[in-house]
Design a protein around this motif. Structure first.
Motif, short mmCIF file in Angstrom:
data_model
loop_
_atom_site.label_atom_id
_atom_site.label_comp_id
_atom_site.label_asym_id
_atom_site.label_seq_id
_atom_site.Cartn_x
_atom_site.Cartn_y
_atom_site.Cartn_z
N ILE A 1 0.86 -1.18 0.00
CA ILE A 1 0.00 0.00 0.00
C ILE A 1 0.90 1.23 0.00
O ILE A 1 1.75 1.38 0.88
N VAL A 2 0.73 2.06 -1.00
CA VAL A 2 1.56 3.26 -1.13
C VAL A 2 1.06 4.35 -0.19
O VAL A 2 -0.14 4.66 -0.16
N VAL A 3 1.98 4.90 0.59
CA VAL A 3 1.69 5.98 1.53
C VAL A 3 2.47 7.21 1.06
O VAL A 3 3.68 7.13 0.84
N ALA A 4 1.76 8.33 0.87
CA ALA A 4 2.42 9.51 0.31
C ALA A 4 1.84 10.78 0.90
O ALA A 4 0.63 10.91 1.05
N GLN A 5 2.72 11.71 1.24
CA GLN A 5 2.26 13.00 1.75
C GLN A 5 1.86 13.93 0.63
O GLN A 5 1.10 14.87 0.83
N ASN A 6 2.39 13.71 -0.56
CA ASN A 6 1.96 14.49 -1.72
C ASN A 6 2.17 13.65 -2.97
O ASN A 6 3.13 12.91 -3.07
N LEU A 7 1.23 13.76 -3.89
CA LEU A 7 1.28 12.94 -5.09
C LEU A 7 0.54 13.66 -6.21
O LEU A 7 -0.60 14.09 -6.04
N LEU A 8 1.19 13.79 -7.36
CA LEU A 8 0.55 14.37 -8.52
C LEU A 8 -0.36 13.33 -9.18
O LEU A 8 -0.12 12.13 -9.04
N PRO A 9 -1.36 13.76 -9.93
CA PRO A 9 -2.20 12.79 -10.64
C PRO A 9 -1.39 11.87 -11.55
O PRO A 9 -1.66 10.67 -11.64
N SER A 10 -0.36 12.41 -12.21
CA SER A 10 0.47 11.59 -13.09
C SER A 10 1.20 10.51 -12.30
O SER A 10 1.40 9.39 -12.77
N GLU A 11 1.61 10.83 -11.05
CA GLU A 11 2.30 9.85 -10.21
C GLU A 11 1.32 8.81 -9.68
O GLU A 11 1.68 7.63 -9.53
N LEU A 12 0.09 9.22 -9.40
CA LEU A 12 -0.94 8.27 -8.98
C LEU A 12 -1.15 7.22 -10.07
O LEU A 12 -1.24 6.03 -9.78
#
Length: 734
Positions: free
Chosen positions: A347-358
């Motif tokens: 499960i990926v945990v991220a404090q910030n993520l762009l739509p392209s990275e999602l």
């Protein structure tokens, strides 16, 4: 002799093939110019990249010019044909260079034998990267079709060339040595809890180990953990080659399944793998006695810190790519290695993520996401539903600092997260997930047919889609048309603006899969922010430069999209819908741009649809009050209830602190909706509802009673809304 017709663009297989050889960045650039020269059937091809330090264009690769000038030849913006193309951000096609006022003779580059020149600027996210130049001894050699084709190739290669440019610029910084990670962690952090409640952005159940992909400082560093890894140089080389093969297959899958993402979304990964400064450093460390996992972690973390400490935002955003690459290399080094080297079981945990990275992480079999935030941003929630991956938004920063490698259960139906759950809890959720999967895999629903009402009107139900893969879900649910195609996701998941040719290909694919499509022009701004779409952060983006306002301020981009829609729609019935129309003046001004685009295509002799239906979204109080004036000119209207409710009530629909005030059944909202329906009816203008209100059974009763009979909803809601509409029809008969 007439030049043969060009095939438009290079295949993905050829583009990814440039990464096969062990070489450096300059070697890869040389392969690129050879590939472009081959496809364009030309004698010379060169790439100039902009040096951010000097502000000049530097020749970085060429076939047909003096190779000794590579890295030496420098041009100022505006100097020669190449410099002028960059300065004016436009393609320049010169039939006879010796007669052109922009031509500049430079001794020693062997350019004097060429007559025809075609220079196209390389742009990525509206930033100028450089220029790609073709030259040939045959006069008047390049056609308008060649110009469009080279523009498409430049767009395809832009991300790769940006990555190459950034890596070249980082080498000096790398030679100075990485800075130490700053420990920004608070030693007074609370221990991790067993249970968290966040906000569900996309439904589903997920079970897996947490892997942190974005945070701050040392939180982002890669760790090999306590896994068992294969040892020796041969094990490293096998993992390296396997990683390359996986990424190439994944890139091909992306091209087939998600055309919107564009070519070479994994170009940064492949480029670093092929660069001897990256993989070569790992190889050198292994030969000098490091274990393969130590070598991978050392080099990846050097690059992570280089990227974090860069002042260039484009460089900072590559942190996710390099850590993602390290993650895959480590997985392929495991003694019990997995077949795909992806995020299966994690499960990926991220404090910030762009739509392209999602998107990039989502297609690598990520089980689910936990993202930092309070208040559901529409682009993340909508996109995650299209990707069919569970996503929970959580505002507790302590969770993100402690959770690495802990076992998690995400219940993205309820918005809950369980940390290190007991076996019986795991079994219960796995059973729930199996039942839900079986339900989703049921047979196709019967195609929806209009429901006849006793008053002689028919109820229509269409699907809302965001990306091409949604068409399958829409048709599976029974939808026979698309009432709202949110075209901005074509921009958001790339984080850049696609070219006209790229958009034509995608829109044609859509129209070939399903009839009756309403194209909403790009609705950027508000909570759907594209980094390249604005140079400044607005204090109140929902009230700022967004939707149609942004399109009209950037008419060049708007016209490119309209040309693409018109070209793709040749021989078909298409509808174009403008978002956030404030009044009749807005609508007429935007409609005129459609007519201008159609006129230009006609003058250029390009096939297109010259008579699209053109509609307006009613989602502002001003457009609701002026609905009759707009309906006089529009072919159809669509009510966007999500925005309309927030503007009528003054409630930010993404702000959790006032979420309870967002009430679609507020008397003021209902009165305005009825006014819209009655105004459209008086003018004989068809009206539909495409917002979330169309999924509410009570609101559906209200709409039909008010005289609105057309709705469009997301595929996941289609079957439920269909059943409610049939119940309403049955009640009316009784």
């Amino acid at each position: 002799m007439k030049k043969k017709t060009f095939d438009l663009i290079c295949s993905v297989g050829e583009l990814t093939g440039i990464f096969h050889k062990k070489t450096n960045i300059n070697g890869l650039l040389h392969i690129v110019v050879k590939l472009v020269a081959k496809h364009m059937e030309t004698e010379a091809c060169s790439i100039f990249l902009l040096d951010n330090t000097t502000g000049n264009l530097v020749l970085r690769a060429s076939v047909g010019l003096n190779p000794d000038m590579i890295g030496i030849l420098s041009l100022t913006p505006g100097e020669g044909i190449t410099g002028t193309s960059l300065k004016e951000s436009r393609a320049i096609n010169v039939p006879r260079g010796s007669n052109d006022p922009h031509f500049k003779y430079i001794e020693g580059i062997f350019e004097e034998r060429y007559e025809s020149f075609l220079a196209v600027p390389i742009l990525h996210s509206k930033h100028r990267l450089g220029v790609i130049v073709l030259e040939d001894s045959r006069p008047d050699y390049y056609t308008e079709r060649d110009q469009r084709a080279l523009g498409t190739i430049a767009s395809q290669l832009a991300a790769f060339l940006e990555n190459a440019k950034l890596l070249l610029e980082l080498r000096n910084q790398k030679n100075r040595g990485p800075e130490e990670a700053k420990d920004e962690k608070d030693n007074r952090r609370l221990p991790l809890k067993d249970f968290y409640r966040g906000e569900a952005a996309s439904g589903g159940i997920a079970l897996g180990r947490a892997v942190l992909v974005s945070g701050s400082g040392g939180d982002l560093l890669l760790s090999a953990g306590h896994e068992a890894y294969r040892q020796g140089e041969s094990a490293f080389e096998e993992a390296l080659e396997k990683t390359k093969r996986q990424l190439e297959l994944l890139q091909q899958h992306m091209e087939d399944a998600l055309s919107e993402v564009g070519s070479l979304i994994f170009g940064s990964h492949l480029l670093m793998l092929s660069d001897e400064d990256f993989s070569g450093s790992m190889r050198k460390n292994v030969r000098e006695g490091m274990t393969p996992q130590q070598a991978v972690v050392k080099v990846v973390n050097e690059y992570v810190m280089l990227f974090i400490n860069s002042r260039n935002q484009n460089v900072q955003e590559k942190v996710h790519d390099v850590k993602d690459l390290g993650h895959r290399l480590l997985k392929n080094l495991l003694v019990n290695e997995t077949e795909d080297g992806d995020y299966s079981g994690q499960i990926v945990v991220a404090q910030n993520l762009l739509p392209s990275e999602l998107v990039k992480l989502g297609v690598q079999n990520t089980e689910g996401f936990v993202l930092f935030g309070a208040g559901m941003t529409s682009h993340i929630s909508i996109l995650s539903r299209s990707l069919e991956v569970p996503v929970i938004l959580l505002g507790d920063k302590n969770f993100f600092q402690f959770v690495e490698n802990r076992l998690l259960i995400l219940d993205a139906y309820q918005g809950t997260i369980m940390v290190d759950p007991a076996e019986e809890v795991i079994d219960r959720y796995l059973e729930t997930d199996r039942r839900e999967t079986d339900r989703r895999n049921e047979d196709y629903a019967e195609p929806f047919e209009p429901i006849a009402l006793p008053n002689g009107r028919n109820v229509e139900l269409l699907a809302n889609i965001n990306i091409l893969s949604d068409v399958h879900s829409a048709k599976r649910s029974g939808a026979k048309g698309v009432g709202l195609y949110r075209s901005e996701f074509l921009y958001l998941i790339r984080n850049s603006f696609p070219t006209e040719e790229e958009q034509v290909v995608i829109y044609e694919k859509l129209l070939n899969q399903i009839d009756n499509v309403v194209f909403r022009t790009f609705d950027l701004g508000g909570d759907k922010i594209l980094r390249s779409a604005s140079s400044s952060n607005e204090k109140n983006p929902f009230m700022g430069l967004r939707s149609l306002r942004y399109a009209m301020k950037n008419r060049d981009l708007f016209k490119i999209q309209l040309r693409s829609i018109l070209r793709a729609g040749k021989g078909k019935t298409i509808k174009i819908l403008f978002p956030l129309v404030a009044g009749p003046e807005d609508f007429l001004e935007a409609r005129e741009v459609v007519y201008e685009a159609a006129g230009a295509l006609e003058a250029e002799g390009i096939e297109h649809n010259a008579n699209p239906q053109i509609g307006a979204m009613i989602e502002l109080p001003s457009s609701a009050l002026l609905v009759e004036e707009i309906a006089e000119h529009a072919d159809f209207l669509s009510i966007g209830t999500n925005d309309l409710v927030q503007y009528v009530l003054g409630v930010d629909r993404t702000n959790q602190q006032i979420a309870h005030l967002y009430d679609q059944q507020h008397p003021a909202v209902l009165r305005l909706l009825k006014m819209i329906a009655e105004g459209a009816e008086r003018k004989g203008c068809p009206v539909s509802v495409c917002g979330n209100s169309a999924t509410d059974p009570q609101m559906l009763h209200f709409f039909i009673k008010s005289g609105i009979y057309s709705f469009s909803v997301d595929p996941r809601s289609f079957s439920d809304v269909r059943a409610v509409l049939q119940e309403i029809a049955d009640e009316m008969i009784e």
